[in-house]
Write a protein that holds these residues in place. Structure first.
Motif, PDB file in Angstrom:
ATOM      1  N   LYS A 129      29.442 -37.050  32.480  1.00 23.60           N
ATOM      2  CA  LYS A 129      29.081 -38.049  31.480  1.00 23.60           C
ATOM      3  C   LYS A 129      28.043 -38.972  32.097  1.00 23.60           C
ATOM      4  O   LYS A 129      28.184 -39.394  33.246  1.00 23.60           O
ATOM      5  CB  LYS A 129      30.306 -38.862  31.061  1.00 23.60           C
ATOM      6  N   THR A 130      27.012 -39.268  31.326  1.00 24.86           N
ATOM      7  CA  THR A 130      25.970 -40.163  31.812  1.00 24.86           C
ATOM      8  C   THR A 130      25.394 -40.960  30.653  1.00 24.86           C
ATOM      9  O   THR A 130      25.447 -40.525  29.507  1.00 24.86           O
ATOM     10  CB  THR A 130      24.866 -39.370  32.553  1.00 24.86           C
ATOM     11  N   ASP A 131      24.864 -42.119  30.974  1.00 24.43           N
ATOM     12  CA  ASP A 131      24.207 -42.925  29.949  1.00 24.43           C
ATOM     13  C   ASP A 131      23.005 -42.169  29.396  1.00 24.43           C
ATOM     14  O   ASP A 131      22.267 -41.532  30.155  1.00 24.43           O
ATOM     15  CB  ASP A 131      23.717 -44.249  30.534  1.00 24.43           C
ATOM     16  N   GLU A 132      22.807 -42.257  28.104  1.00 25.83           N
ATOM     17  CA  GLU A 132      21.676 -41.577  27.472  1.00 25.83           C
ATOM     18  C   GLU A 132      20.347 -42.014  28.101  1.00 25.83           C
ATOM     19  O   GLU A 132      19.438 -41.199  28.261  1.00 25.83           O
ATOM     20  CB  GLU A 132      21.669 -41.866  25.974  1.00 25.83           C
ATOM     21  N   GLU A 133      20.234 -43.271  28.489  1.00 26.02           N
ATOM     22  CA  GLU A 133      18.988 -43.783  29.053  1.00 26.02           C
ATOM     23  C   GLU A 133      18.793 -43.440  30.529  1.00 26.02           C
ATOM     24  O   GLU A 133      17.724 -43.689  31.080  1.00 26.02           O
ATOM     25  CB  GLU A 133      18.920 -45.297  28.864  1.00 26.02           C
ATOM     26  N   ASN A 134      19.793 -42.852  31.160  1.00 27.89           N
ATOM     27  CA  ASN A 134      19.696 -42.506  32.579  1.00 27.89           C
ATOM     28  C   ASN A 134      19.082 -41.108  32.720  1.00 27.89           C
ATOM     29  O   ASN A 134      19.757 -40.126  32.990  1.00 27.89           O
ATOM     30  CB  ASN A 134      21.072 -42.576  33.236  1.00 27.89           C
ATOM     31  N   LEU A 135      17.776 -41.046  32.518  1.00 26.64           N
ATOM     32  CA  LEU A 135      17.075 -39.762  32.526  1.00 26.64           C
ATOM     33  C   LEU A 135      17.232 -38.996  33.840  1.00 26.64           C
ATOM     34  O   LEU A 135      17.448 -37.783  33.811  1.00 26.64           O
ATOM     35  CB  LEU A 135      15.595 -39.961  32.175  1.00 26.64           C
ATOM     36  N   PRO A 136      17.139 -39.628  35.012  1.00 28.27           N
ATOM     37  CA  PRO A 136      17.337 -38.854  36.251  1.00 28.27           C
ATOM     38  C   PRO A 136      18.693 -38.152  36.306  1.00 28.27           C
ATOM     39  O   PRO A 136      18.787 -37.001  36.735  1.00 28.27           O
ATOM     40  CB  PRO A 136      17.203 -39.902  37.356  1.00 28.27           C
ATOM     41  N   SER A 137      19.735 -38.815  35.844  1.00 27.68           N
ATOM     42  CA  SER A 137      21.062 -38.206  35.843  1.00 27.68           C
ATOM     43  C   SER A 137      21.137 -37.051  34.847  1.00 27.68           C
ATOM     44  O   SER A 137      21.719 -35.999  35.128  1.00 27.68           O
ATOM     45  CB  SER A 137      22.120 -39.253  35.514  1.00 27.68           C
ATOM     46  N   ARG A 138      20.544 -37.240  33.692  1.00 25.43           N
ATOM     47  CA  ARG A 138      20.536 -36.174  32.686  1.00 25.43           C
ATOM     48  C   ARG A 138      19.785 -34.947  33.198  1.00 25.43           C
ATOM     49  O   ARG A 138      20.226 -33.808  33.019  1.00 25.43           O
ATOM     50  CB  ARG A 138      19.930 -36.688  31.385  1.00 25.43           C
ATOM     51  N   LEU A 139      18.650 -35.177  33.841  1.00 21.87           N
ATOM     52  CA  LEU A 139      17.868 -34.058  34.388  1.00 21.87           C
ATOM     53  C   LEU A 139      18.624 -33.346  35.500  1.00 21.87           C
ATOM     54  O   LEU A 139      18.558 -32.117  35.618  1.00 21.87           O
ATOM     55  CB  LEU A 139      16.508 -34.544  34.868  1.00 21.87           C
ATOM     56  N   LEU A 140      19.366 -34.092  36.309  1.00 22.30           N
ATOM     57  CA  LEU A 140      20.185 -33.477  37.352  1.00 22.30           C
ATOM     58  C   LEU A 140      21.190 -32.514  36.715  1.00 22.30           C
ATOM     59  O   LEU A 140      21.337 -31.376  37.163  1.00 22.30           O
ATOM     60  CB  LEU A 140      20.908 -34.546  38.169  1.00 22.30           C
ATOM     61  N   CYS A 141      21.885 -32.971  35.680  1.00 25.41           N
ATOM     62  CA  CYS A 141      22.852 -32.105  34.990  1.00 25.41           C
ATOM     63  C   CYS A 141      22.190 -30.815  34.515  1.00 25.41           C
ATOM     64  O   CYS A 141      22.735 -29.719  34.684  1.00 25.41           O
ATOM     65  CB  CYS A 141      23.479 -32.843  33.804  1.00 25.41           C
ATOM     66  N   GLU A 142      21.013 -30.932  33.947  1.00 21.41           N
ATOM     67  CA  GLU A 142      20.307 -29.750  33.449  1.00 21.41           C
ATOM     68  C   GLU A 142      19.846 -28.849  34.595  1.00 21.41           C
ATOM     69  O   GLU A 142      19.917 -27.624  34.489  1.00 21.41           O
ATOM     70  CB  GLU A 142      19.150 -30.185  32.564  1.00 21.41           C
ATOM     71  N   ARG A 143      19.401 -29.439  35.705  1.00 22.86           N
ATOM     72  CA  ARG A 143      18.958 -28.631  36.853  1.00 22.86           C
ATOM     73  C   ARG A 143      20.076 -27.777  37.428  1.00 22.86           C
ATOM     74  O   ARG A 143      19.837 -26.689  37.926  1.00 22.86           O
ATOM     75  CB  ARG A 143      18.392 -29.525  37.961  1.00 22.86           C
ATOM     76  N   ASP A 156      33.241 -47.802  26.901  1.00 17.03           N
ATOM     77  CA  ASP A 156      33.487 -48.994  27.710  1.00 17.03           C
ATOM     78  C   ASP A 156      32.726 -50.176  27.118  1.00 17.03           C
ATOM     79  O   ASP A 156      32.111 -50.054  26.065  1.00 17.03           O
ATOM     80  CB  ASP A 156      33.118 -48.748  29.180  1.00 17.03           C
ATOM     81  N   ASP A 157      32.747 -51.291  27.799  1.00 15.44           N
ATOM     82  CA  ASP A 157      32.162 -52.510  27.228  1.00 15.44           C
ATOM     83  C   ASP A 157      30.667 -52.681  27.501  1.00 15.44           C
ATOM     84  O   ASP A 157      30.102 -53.726  27.216  1.00 15.44           O
ATOM     85  CB  ASP A 157      32.925 -53.737  27.726  1.00 15.44           C
ATOM     86  N   ARG A 158      30.007 -51.654  28.005  1.00 18.12           N
ATOM     87  CA  ARG A 158      28.578 -51.761  28.300  1.00 18.12           C
ATOM     88  C   ARG A 158      27.700 -51.486  27.080  1.00 18.12           C
ATOM     89  O   ARG A 158      26.498 -51.650  27.150  1.00 18.12           O
ATOM     90  CB  ARG A 158      28.187 -50.802  29.432  1.00 18.12           C
ATOM     91  N   ALA A 159      28.242 -51.032  25.994  1.00 18.30           N
ATOM     92  CA  ALA A 159      27.492 -50.756  24.764  1.00 18.30           C
ATOM     93  C   ALA A 159      26.324 -49.809  24.996  1.00 18.30           C
ATOM     94  O   ALA A 159      25.190 -50.072  24.610  1.00 18.30           O
ATOM     95  CB  ALA A 159      27.014 -52.053  24.114  1.00 18.30           C
ATOM     96  N   VAL A 160      26.609 -48.691  25.643  1.00 22.74           N
ATOM     97  CA  VAL A 160      25.582 -47.671  25.879  1.00 22.74           C
ATOM     98  C   VAL A 160      25.952 -46.407  25.119  1.00 22.74           C
ATOM     99  O   VAL A 160      27.106 -46.193  24.759  1.00 22.74           O
ATOM    100  CB  VAL A 160      25.445 -47.329  27.391  1.00 22.74           C
ATOM    101  N   ARG A 161      24.958 -45.582  24.896  1.00 17.10           N
ATOM    102  CA  ARG A 161      25.217 -44.247  24.342  1.00 17.10           C
ATOM    103  C   ARG A 161      25.449 -43.318  25.522  1.00 17.10           C
ATOM    104  O   ARG A 161      24.755 -43.402  26.525  1.00 17.10           O
ATOM    105  CB  ARG A 161      24.063 -43.787  23.468  1.00 17.10           C
ATOM    106  N   GLU A 162      26.428 -42.454  25.378  1.00 20.88           N
ATOM    107  CA  GLU A 162      26.842 -41.589  26.468  1.00 20.88           C
ATOM    108  C   GLU A 162      26.576 -40.122  26.129  1.00 20.88           C
ATOM    109  O   GLU A 162      26.887 -39.667  25.031  1.00 20.88           O
ATOM    110  CB  GLU A 162      28.336 -41.805  26.733  1.00 20.88           C
ATOM    111  N   CYS A 163      26.010 -39.416  27.074  1.00 17.72           N
ATOM    112  CA  CYS A 163      25.780 -37.974  26.943  1.00 17.72           C
ATOM    113  C   CYS A 163      26.849 -37.233  27.737  1.00 17.72           C
ATOM    114  O   CYS A 163      27.172 -37.620  28.860  1.00 17.72           O
ATOM    115  CB  CYS A 163      24.414 -37.598  27.513  1.00 17.72           C
TER     116      CYS A 163
END
Length: 181
Positions: A129-143, A156-163
């Motif tokens: 699970k990663t924040d939608e805006e955390n592109l480096p983390s998302r790219l790592l998952c795809e790699r 959680d209370d950070r009000a972020v979208r989660e991938c």
């Protein structure tokens, strides 16, 4: 311990507090973490728990520090949380020092842990699970061969979208071999 060509993934020790605080105390790192910025007290408490943790049943958590083989520098951490239910599923997590970025170390370490989740621990599904805006983390998952399966409001209370990404044992693209000790 898990080793790759360049890295050692090993159990945390209480003596690792300063190395972990190098990145865990940074606001730019904490931005994408539920636990926020770590204090020395938080690091001491967490490392003590990680050092003594067992990983044998649902809800157990395994956290390993990632250090370079050549200099034994701690560059981050990876972990698995054993999720309850069927199929046997683990959630992989990771936090890395931005100073070690751009070298593929995070990808190498997370791929090694995902391989171990399947090969050593017998999981059939691994999620991240990663924040939608955390592109480096998302790219790592795809790699490492994970597929995006959902995007929604975080829990959680950070009000972020989660991938949510996942990979199962059958669809894992085998990467170069990893040595487990």
């Amino acid at each position: 311990m898990i080793t790759t060509d360049r890295l050692r993934l090993r159990r945390c020790r209480r003596a690792d507090v300063d190395a972990v605080l190098t990145y865990r105390a940074r606001p730019d790192v904490a931005l994408h973490l539920r636990s926020g910025v770590w204090t020395r007290e938080k690091a001491e408490t967490e490392l003590a728990a990680y050092e003594d943790a067992v990983f044998v049943a649902a809800v157990d958590e395994l956290v390993l520090l990632v250090e370079t083989k050549d200099a034994a520098d701690v560059v981050g951490e990876v972990g698995l949380v054993w999720l309850a239910g069927e199929p046997m599923t683990a959630e992989v997590g990771y936090v890395f020092d931005p100073a070690a970025g751009g070298q593929g170390l995070a990808t190498e370490a997370v791929a090694a842990l995902v391989d171990a989740a399947f090969d050593k621990f017998g999981f059939v599904l691994v999620v991240a699970k990663t924040d939608e805006e955390n592109l480096p983390s998302r790219l790592l998952c795809e790699r490492i061969g994970m597929t995006l399966v959902s995007t929604s409001g975080g829990d959680d209370d950070r009000a972020v979208r989660e991938c949510v990404y996942q990979v199962d044992r059958q669809n894992l693209t085998r990467r170069e071999s990893v040595n487990e000790n």
